[in-house]
Motif scaffolding. Structure first.
Motif, PDB file in Angstrom:
ATOM      1  N   LEU A   1      -7.322  12.198  -1.876  1.00  0.00           N
ATOM      2  CA  LEU A   1      -6.836  12.554  -1.032  1.00  0.00           C
ATOM      3  C   LEU A   1      -6.349  14.124  -0.903  1.00  0.00           C
ATOM      4  CD1 LEU A   1      -8.449  12.346   3.008  1.00  0.00           C
ATOM      5  CD2 LEU A   1      -5.968  13.738   1.965  1.00  0.00           C
ATOM      6  N   LEU A   2      -4.895  13.160  -1.515  1.00  0.00           N
ATOM      7  CA  LEU A   2      -3.833  13.987  -1.446  1.00  0.00           C
ATOM      8  C   LEU A   2      -3.410  15.063  -2.703  1.00  0.00           C
ATOM      9  CD1 LEU A   2      -0.992  11.568  -0.557  1.00  0.00           C
ATOM     10  CD2 LEU A   2      -1.707  13.214   0.611  1.00  0.00           C
ATOM     11  N   LYS A   3      -4.001  14.817  -3.175  1.00  0.00           N
ATOM     12  CA  LYS A   3      -4.379  15.624  -4.299  1.00  0.00           C
ATOM     13  C   LYS A   3      -5.393  16.589  -3.940  1.00  0.00           C
ATOM     14  CE  LYS A   3      -4.639  12.891  -8.546  1.00  0.00           C
ATOM     15  NZ  LYS A   3      -5.697  11.438 -10.003  1.00  0.00           N
ATOM     16  N   TYR A   4      -5.953  16.482  -4.111  1.00  0.00           N
ATOM     17  CA  TYR A   4      -7.085  17.407  -3.393  1.00  0.00           C
ATOM     18  C   TYR A   4      -6.250  18.129  -2.472  1.00  0.00           C
ATOM     19  CZ  TYR A   4     -11.246  19.702  -1.640  1.00  0.00           C
ATOM     20  OH  TYR A   4     -11.794  21.528  -0.833  1.00  0.00           O
ATOM     21  N   ILE A   5      -5.767  18.222  -1.397  1.00  0.00           N
ATOM     22  CA  ILE A   5      -5.263  19.162  -0.543  1.00  0.00           C
ATOM     23  C   ILE A   5      -4.112  19.571  -0.651  1.00  0.00           C
ATOM     24  CG2 ILE A   5      -6.080  17.840   1.927  1.00  0.00           C
ATOM     25  CD1 ILE A   5      -2.867  16.641   2.739  1.00  0.00           C
ATOM     26  N   THR A   6      -3.891  19.122  -1.549  1.00  0.00           N
ATOM     27  CA  THR A   6      -2.285  19.811  -2.134  1.00  0.00           C
ATOM     28  C   THR A   6      -2.078  20.718  -3.145  1.00  0.00           C
ATOM     29  OG1 THR A   6      -1.993  17.983  -3.404  1.00  0.00           O
ATOM     30  CG2 THR A   6      -0.286  18.055  -1.077  1.00  0.00           C
ATOM     31  N   ALA A   7      -3.410  20.537  -3.958  1.00  0.00           N
ATOM     32  CA  ALA A   7      -3.329  21.855  -5.381  1.00  0.00           C
ATOM     33  C   ALA A   7      -3.537  22.814  -3.913  1.00  0.00           C
ATOM     34  CB  ALA A   7      -5.178  21.696  -5.467  1.00  0.00           C
TER      35      ALA A   7
ATOM     36  N   LEU B   1       2.651  15.082  -7.457  1.00  0.00           N
ATOM     37  CA  LEU B   1       2.239  15.962  -5.977  1.00  0.00           C
ATOM     38  C   LEU B   1       3.152  16.452  -5.708  1.00  0.00           C
ATOM     39  CD1 LEU B   1      -1.137  13.616  -5.283  1.00  0.00           C
ATOM     40  CD2 LEU B   1      -0.897  15.768  -6.397  1.00  0.00           C
ATOM     41  N   PRO B   2       3.220  17.462  -4.291  1.00  0.00           N
ATOM     42  CA  PRO B   2       4.293  17.973  -3.766  1.00  0.00           C
ATOM     43  C   PRO B   2       4.107  17.619  -2.990  1.00  0.00           C
ATOM     44  CG  PRO B   2       2.442  19.392  -3.726  1.00  0.00           C
ATOM     45  CD  PRO B   2       2.072  18.737  -4.648  1.00  0.00           C
ATOM     46  N   VAL B   3       4.714  16.180  -2.332  1.00  0.00           N
ATOM     47  CA  VAL B   3       4.767  15.308  -1.243  1.00  0.00           C
ATOM     48  C   VAL B   3       6.142  14.491  -1.431  1.00  0.00           C
ATOM     49  CG1 VAL B   3       2.053  15.050  -0.848  1.00  0.00           C
ATOM     50  CG2 VAL B   3       3.451  13.494  -2.171  1.00  0.00           C
ATOM     51  N   GLU B   4       6.788  14.085   0.259  1.00  0.00           N
ATOM     52  CA  GLU B   4       7.727  13.109   0.643  1.00  0.00           C
ATOM     53  C   GLU B   4       6.846  12.286   1.624  1.00  0.00           C
ATOM     54  OE1 GLU B   4      10.809  14.844   2.460  1.00  0.00           O
ATOM     55  OE2 GLU B   4      10.115  15.731   4.152  1.00  0.00           O
TER      56      GLU B   4
ATOM     57  N   TRP C   1       0.838  -1.451   0.085  1.00  0.00           N
ATOM     58  CA  TRP C   1       0.158   0.163   0.007  1.00  0.00           C
ATOM     59  C   TRP C   1       0.672   0.867  -0.255  1.00  0.00           C
ATOM     60  CZ3 TRP C   1      -0.510   3.938   3.939  1.00  0.00           C
ATOM     61  CH2 TRP C   1       0.239   3.413   5.330  1.00  0.00           C
ATOM     62  N   ARG C   2       1.957   0.666   0.765  1.00  0.00           N
ATOM     63  CA  ARG C   2       2.910   2.737   0.622  1.00  0.00           C
ATOM     64  C   ARG C   2       3.852   3.185  -0.691  1.00  0.00           C
ATOM     65  NH1 ARG C   2       3.741   0.241   5.934  1.00  0.00           N
ATOM     66  NH2 ARG C   2       4.210   2.100   7.577  1.00  0.00           N
ATOM     67  N   GLU C   3       4.458   1.574  -1.154  1.00  0.00           N
ATOM     68  CA  GLU C   3       4.485   1.493  -2.350  1.00  0.00           C
ATOM     69  C   GLU C   3       3.211   2.701  -3.744  1.00  0.00           C
ATOM     70  OE1 GLU C   3       4.631  -0.821  -0.844  1.00  0.00           O
ATOM     71  OE2 GLU C   3       7.460  -0.653  -0.207  1.00  0.00           O
ATOM     72  N   GLN C   4       1.727   2.163  -3.235  1.00  0.00           N
ATOM     73  CA  GLN C   4       0.888   2.145  -4.147  1.00  0.00           C
ATOM     74  C   GLN C   4       0.369   3.626  -4.112  1.00  0.00           C
ATOM     75  OE1 GLN C   4      -2.300  -0.209  -4.280  1.00  0.00           O
ATOM     76  NE2 GLN C   4      -1.159  -2.137  -3.646  1.00  0.00           N
ATOM     77  N   ILE C   5       0.606   4.355  -2.693  1.00  0.00           N
ATOM     78  CA  ILE C   5       1.112   5.918  -3.128  1.00  0.00           C
ATOM     79  C   ILE C   5       1.329   6.242  -3.455  1.00  0.00           C
ATOM     80  CG2 ILE C   5       0.324   7.454  -0.860  1.00  0.00           C
ATOM     81  CD1 ILE C   5      -1.299   5.439   0.932  1.00  0.00           C
ATOM     82  N   ALA C   6       2.542   5.753  -2.762  1.00  0.00           N
ATOM     83  CA  ALA C   6       4.043   7.065  -3.622  1.00  0.00           C
ATOM     84  C   ALA C   6       4.299   7.354  -4.825  1.00  0.00           C
ATOM     85  CB  ALA C   6       5.061   5.941  -2.784  1.00  0.00           C
ATOM     86  N   ALA C   7       3.286   6.018  -5.487  1.00  0.00           N
ATOM     87  CA  ALA C   7       3.999   6.048  -7.301  1.00  0.00           C
ATOM     88  C   ALA C   7       2.706   6.825  -7.407  1.00  0.00           C
ATOM     89  CB  ALA C   7       3.532   4.057  -7.818  1.00  0.00           C
ATOM     90  N   GLY C   8       1.290   6.467  -7.216  1.00  0.00           N
ATOM     91  CA  GLY C   8       0.461   7.291  -7.834  1.00  0.00           C
ATOM     92  C   GLY C   8       0.404   8.918  -6.974  1.00  0.00           C
ATOM     93  N   ALA C   9       1.074   9.692  -6.528  1.00  0.00           N
ATOM     94  CA  ALA C   9       1.776  10.709  -6.387  1.00  0.00           C
ATOM     95  C   ALA C   9       2.796  11.515  -6.692  1.00  0.00           C
ATOM     96  CB  ALA C   9       1.991  10.975  -4.654  1.00  0.00           C
ATOM     97  N   GLU C  10       3.892  10.566  -6.728  1.00  0.00           N
ATOM     98  CA  GLU C  10       4.418  10.633  -8.037  1.00  0.00           C
ATOM     99  C   GLU C  10       4.232  10.778  -9.744  1.00  0.00           C
ATOM    100  OE1 GLU C  10       9.103   9.021  -9.968  1.00  0.00           O
ATOM    101  OE2 GLU C  10       7.775   7.941  -8.326  1.00  0.00           O
ATOM    102  N   ALA C  11       3.007   9.817  -9.849  1.00  0.00           N
ATOM    103  CA  ALA C  11       2.267   9.901 -11.644  1.00  0.00           C
ATOM    104  C   ALA C  11       1.620  11.425 -11.289  1.00  0.00           C
ATOM    105  CB  ALA C  11       1.968   9.305 -11.670  1.00  0.00           C
TER     106      ALA C  11
END
Length: 145
Positions: free
Chosen positions: A139-145, A28-31, A15-25
């Motif tokens: 959710l990350l897309k929304y909060i980081t927009a 998103l400005p997340v670490e 699940w961690r890798e799925q979230i990281a891959a989705g955020a990278e694709a």
């Protein structure tokens, strides 16, 4: 702003890798930060201090060494995603959720509908409940927009 997202909980799926891959694709400005997810090295985290004779004290010692990382990263994160799987009891994840609630750090739970009831108090303090890593990415897309 770069958001620091702490990924807590279950370590037996990707699940961690799925979230990281989705955020990278999504660019998103997340670490992402996390506790040690290697079970064996986590259990042995305090062994360099001397191996106690009883496993209780070994676990106690290693949990304190691990807590240095966990406590620091939880205190520094902007958001925590706390995953509860269905195979094992993630007591550490419940503890992380309680710590976030006490500090006022927003967190999102990630788990199947089948365990809503046992997590009702944890979910009650969460800002959101997601059932899939893809929902967390949205959710990350929304909060980081």
């Amino acid at each position: 702003m770069i958001w620091t997202v702490y990924l807590s909980g279950e370590i037996h799926t990707d699940w961690r890798e799925q979230i990281a891959a989705g955020a990278e694709a999504a660019g998103l400005p997340v670490e992402f930060v996390s506790a040690n997810t290697d079970h064996d090295s986590s259990d042995a985290a305090g062994d360099f201090l001397g191996k106690p004779e009883h496993n209780f004290w070994r676990d106690h010692q290693s949990s304190k060494v691990n807590a240095i990382r966990t406590k620091t990263l939880l205190e520094q994160c902007d958001l925590a995603v706390i995953r509860f799987g269905d195979k094992y009891k993630q007591w550490n994840a419940a503890f992380d959720a309680g710590y976030c609630a006490a500090m006022g750090t927003p967190y999102v739970t990630l788990h199947d509908e089948a365990i809503v009831h046992p997590l009702k108090e944890v979910d009650a303090a969460a800002m959101a409940w997601a059932q899939t890593p893809e929902q967390v990415v949205e959710l990350l897309k929304y909060i980081t927009a």
